[in-house]
Design a protein around this motif. Sequence first.
Motif, PDB file in Angstrom:
ATOM      1  N   HIS A  14       0.832  -1.203   0.000  1.00 42.52           N
ATOM      2  CA  HIS A  14       0.000   0.000   0.000  1.00 42.52           C
ATOM      3  C   HIS A  14       0.868   1.255   0.000  1.00 42.52           C
ATOM      4  O   HIS A  14       0.613   2.211  -0.754  1.00 42.52           O
ATOM      5  CB  HIS A  14      -0.907  -0.021   1.228  1.00 42.52           C
ATOM      6  CG  HIS A  14      -1.796   1.176   1.354  1.00 42.52           C
ATOM      7  ND1 HIS A  14      -1.498   2.232   2.204  1.00 42.52           N
ATOM      8  CD2 HIS A  14      -2.952   1.519   0.730  1.00 42.52           C
ATOM      9  CE1 HIS A  14      -2.442   3.153   2.111  1.00 42.52           C
ATOM     10  NE2 HIS A  14      -3.337   2.747   1.226  1.00 42.52           N
ATOM     11  N   THR A  15       1.914   1.254   0.837  1.00 45.17           N
ATOM     12  CA  THR A  15       2.803   2.416   0.908  1.00 45.17           C
ATOM     13  C   THR A  15       3.547   2.620  -0.402  1.00 45.17           C
ATOM     14  O   THR A  15       3.663   3.749  -0.896  1.00 45.17           O
ATOM     15  CB  THR A  15       3.809   2.239   2.056  1.00 45.17           C
ATOM     16  OG1 THR A  15       3.090   2.009   3.282  1.00 45.17           O
ATOM     17  CG2 THR A  15       4.683   3.464   2.211  1.00 45.17           C
ATOM     18  N   ALA A  17       2.651   1.618  -3.390  1.00 44.25           N
ATOM     19  CA  ALA A  17       1.719   2.035  -4.435  1.00 44.25           C
ATOM     20  C   ALA A  17       1.386   3.515  -4.317  1.00 44.25           C
ATOM     21  O   ALA A  17       1.402   4.253  -5.313  1.00 44.25           O
ATOM     22  CB  ALA A  17       0.444   1.190  -4.360  1.00 44.25           C
ATOM     23  N   MET A  18       1.089   3.976  -3.098  1.00 40.30           N
ATOM     24  CA  MET A  18       0.752   5.386  -2.903  1.00 40.30           C
ATOM     25  C   MET A  18       1.953   6.283  -3.196  1.00 40.30           C
ATOM     26  O   MET A  18       1.821   7.346  -3.807  1.00 40.30           O
ATOM     27  CB  MET A  18       0.265   5.608  -1.472  1.00 40.30           C
ATOM     28  CG  MET A  18      -1.076   4.974  -1.169  1.00 40.30           C
ATOM     29  SD  MET A  18      -2.400   5.651  -2.206  1.00 40.30           S
ATOM     30  CE  MET A  18      -2.407   7.355  -1.667  1.00 40.30           C
ATOM     31  N   THR A  19       3.132   5.847  -2.768  1.00 45.99           N
ATOM     32  CA  THR A  19       4.339   6.629  -3.047  1.00 45.99           C
ATOM     33  C   THR A  19       4.592   6.732  -4.543  1.00 45.99           C
ATOM     34  O   THR A  19       4.961   7.793  -5.059  1.00 45.99           O
ATOM     35  CB  THR A  19       5.555   5.992  -2.355  1.00 45.99           C
ATOM     36  OG1 THR A  19       5.294   5.879  -0.947  1.00 45.99           O
ATOM     37  CG2 THR A  19       6.801   6.824  -2.561  1.00 45.99           C
ATOM     38  N   VAL A  21       2.352   6.541  -6.936  1.00 49.11           N
ATOM     39  CA  VAL A  21       1.338   7.428  -7.542  1.00 49.11           C
ATOM     40  C   VAL A  21       1.711   8.899  -7.312  1.00 49.11           C
ATOM     41  O   VAL A  21       1.672   9.719  -8.241  1.00 49.11           O
ATOM     42  CB  VAL A  21      -0.052   7.120  -6.953  1.00 49.11           C
ATOM     43  CG1 VAL A  21      -1.053   8.187  -7.368  1.00 49.11           C
ATOM     44  CG2 VAL A  21      -0.531   5.751  -7.419  1.00 49.11           C
ATOM     45  N   VAL A  22       2.081   9.234  -6.080  1.00 51.68           N
ATOM     46  CA  VAL A  22       2.444  10.620  -5.774  1.00 51.68           C
ATOM     47  C   VAL A  22       3.676  11.037  -6.570  1.00 51.68           C
ATOM     48  O   VAL A  22       3.743  12.151  -7.106  1.00 51.68           O
ATOM     49  CB  VAL A  22       2.693  10.782  -4.259  1.00 51.68           C
ATOM     50  CG1 VAL A  22       3.257  12.166  -3.954  1.00 51.68           C
ATOM     51  CG2 VAL A  22       1.406  10.553  -3.482  1.00 51.68           C
ATOM     52  N   LEU A 162       4.171  12.236   3.905  1.00 50.78           N
ATOM     53  CA  LEU A 162       3.035  11.581   3.261  1.00 50.78           C
ATOM     54  C   LEU A 162       3.224  10.071   3.223  1.00 50.78           C
ATOM     55  O   LEU A 162       2.281   9.308   3.466  1.00 50.78           O
ATOM     56  CB  LEU A 162       2.861  12.123   1.838  1.00 50.78           C
ATOM     57  CG  LEU A 162       1.738  11.504   1.005  1.00 50.78           C
ATOM     58  CD1 LEU A 162       0.387  11.753   1.661  1.00 50.78           C
ATOM     59  CD2 LEU A 162       1.751  12.055  -0.409  1.00 50.78           C
ATOM     60  N   VAL A 163       4.453   9.634   2.942  1.00 50.64           N
ATOM     61  CA  VAL A 163       4.744   8.189   2.926  1.00 50.64           C
ATOM     62  C   VAL A 163       4.532   7.586   4.310  1.00 50.64           C
ATOM     63  O   VAL A 163       3.924   6.515   4.456  1.00 50.64           O
ATOM     64  CB  VAL A 163       6.190   7.947   2.451  1.00 50.64           C
ATOM     65  CG1 VAL A 163       6.573   6.478   2.632  1.00 50.64           C
ATOM     66  CG2 VAL A 163       6.345   8.350   0.984  1.00 50.64           C
ATOM     67  N   THR A 166       0.886   7.427   5.028  1.00 53.73           N
ATOM     68  CA  THR A 166       0.295   6.339   4.249  1.00 53.73           C
ATOM     69  C   THR A 166       0.589   4.987   4.883  1.00 53.73           C
ATOM     70  O   THR A 166      -0.277   4.120   4.968  1.00 53.73           O
ATOM     71  CB  THR A 166       0.842   6.371   2.810  1.00 53.73           C
ATOM     72  OG1 THR A 166       0.534   7.630   2.207  1.00 53.73           O
ATOM     73  CG2 THR A 166       0.244   5.251   1.977  1.00 53.73           C
ATOM     74  N   CYS A 169      -1.575   4.612   8.024  1.00 58.70           N
ATOM     75  CA  CYS A 169      -2.960   4.293   7.659  1.00 58.70           C
ATOM     76  C   CYS A 169      -3.066   2.867   7.147  1.00 58.70           C
ATOM     77  O   CYS A 169      -3.999   2.129   7.496  1.00 58.70           O
ATOM     78  CB  CYS A 169      -3.466   5.282   6.608  1.00 58.70           C
ATOM     79  SG  CYS A 169      -3.659   6.973   7.214  1.00 58.70           S
ATOM     80  N   GLY A 170      -2.085   2.461   6.320  1.00 62.78           N
ATOM     81  CA  GLY A 170      -2.089   1.088   5.816  1.00 62.78           C
ATOM     82  C   GLY A 170      -1.976   0.072   6.930  1.00 62.78           C
ATOM     83  O   GLY A 170      -2.639  -0.972   6.916  1.00 62.78           O
TER      84      GLY A 170
END
Length: 455
Positions: A14-15, A17-19, A21-22, A162-163, A166, A169-170
């Motif tokens: 999850h981390t 993937a979000m990283t 994308v950002v 942000l990472v 994330t 939250c993950g």
Amino acid sequence: MKKLSIQTRLVLFHTAAMTLVVALVLGLLFSLSSQEILTSAQATLEERVSQGVEEVEYTQGRLEFDSELLSLENGVYLSVYQPGDSSMLYGRLPYGFAYTLPLSDGELRTVTAGGTEYSVLDLQFPVEGYGTLVMRGVVSLTAAERDFRATLRLALVLLPLLVALTALCGYLFSRRALRPVAQITQTVQNIQQERDLSKRVRLGEGRDEIYTLAQTFDSLLDQVEASFRREKQFTSDVAHELRTPLSVALMQCEELLAREDTPPEARQQVEVIRRKVDSMAGMVSQLLLLSRADQGREKLALEELDLSELSELVAQEFAELAGEKGIALAADIQPGVAITGDQTLLLRLWGNLLQNAVTYGKAGGHIWMKLSAGEGVATLQVRDDGVGIAPDQLPKIWERFYQVDPARSGESSGLGLSMVRWIAQAHGGTIQAESALGEGSTFTARLPLGGPEGK
């Protein structure tokens, strides 16, 4: 990656993937920044120039300019020109900008002045009662780009935060989602440690895959528990039913051996039968005891005992038995060791360990028997230099009817070590084995001197 837990893998995925994308979004913004800055600045410039036209009037024979033309709204400089001689009538220009730049009606131009890049728009417009004027708008592209890149740099600085957010939250989401899995795992571990098949997961009502798995697992445990219950009952019933005919057979053998008119040849055969029946009777007795223990019906007759004295008696008995096989038994018994326990079971624990050492010992070998006490624990140890046990077989020796070498076991039932482990556990203690093939084995039982807790 396979060694990581599912929760850890989910958080990492999850981390990552979000990283990604950002990072892609920021990269795209960087790549398109120049074009976006130019487009945005030009749109702002056109809008501001159009607004500025409305702020010029001709009244009472003179031109009047609204003071708003001097304000630097959205970074746009406005100025008004006479179209013929290109002279500026009103307004302001950026410092260092060329005042002599020719007018060009409706043309959006990009010029450089003083090392700064500007976007310039000239718009000719009519003033009622006066004639035609030109409104010039100037905006700094370099300043806009600098502001935009400052924003992007701030985004890069905030990227680690942000990472981390994330990942947190993950972790929280995955922990909540996998909580039922942790409950299933805990239940299985409890069953494994306590050997209690009555435990269930019981997640409650649910329709997702994990709830279905838990319900299936509970259903399987119901079936396994019922199967074990039937097996225990069957074992208990069989052992109980065998006791009577074996007792009768043993009595008949004893009677035949006691008669003087029994022929020598028949006497030898009856003696063989008697030994076999006696061995079977002992096996049935142990099996019945273990079966009752499994069902929780076997109670310990606890009393204060002199374990040192009991150990001396056992040592004397097995010294003769070991001597018949050419094995020397050495006893190191600490005097005055008192323990709360079941005398019959503790004698059987010593007996089974020593019998095992004699059975798998070798002629000319040795058996070392040791009793010591310290820190509230009695340590009972039997060590031999016999055939030993292979590492892959060592975990199996506590299983019922398992025999490392059936050819050497003689009349052994394979229940001795199972009985030893149960006796140790019933007294609140532990038993462990160490062995090397061809070098011998060591069995060590540790029992609390005060007896099992709660009994």
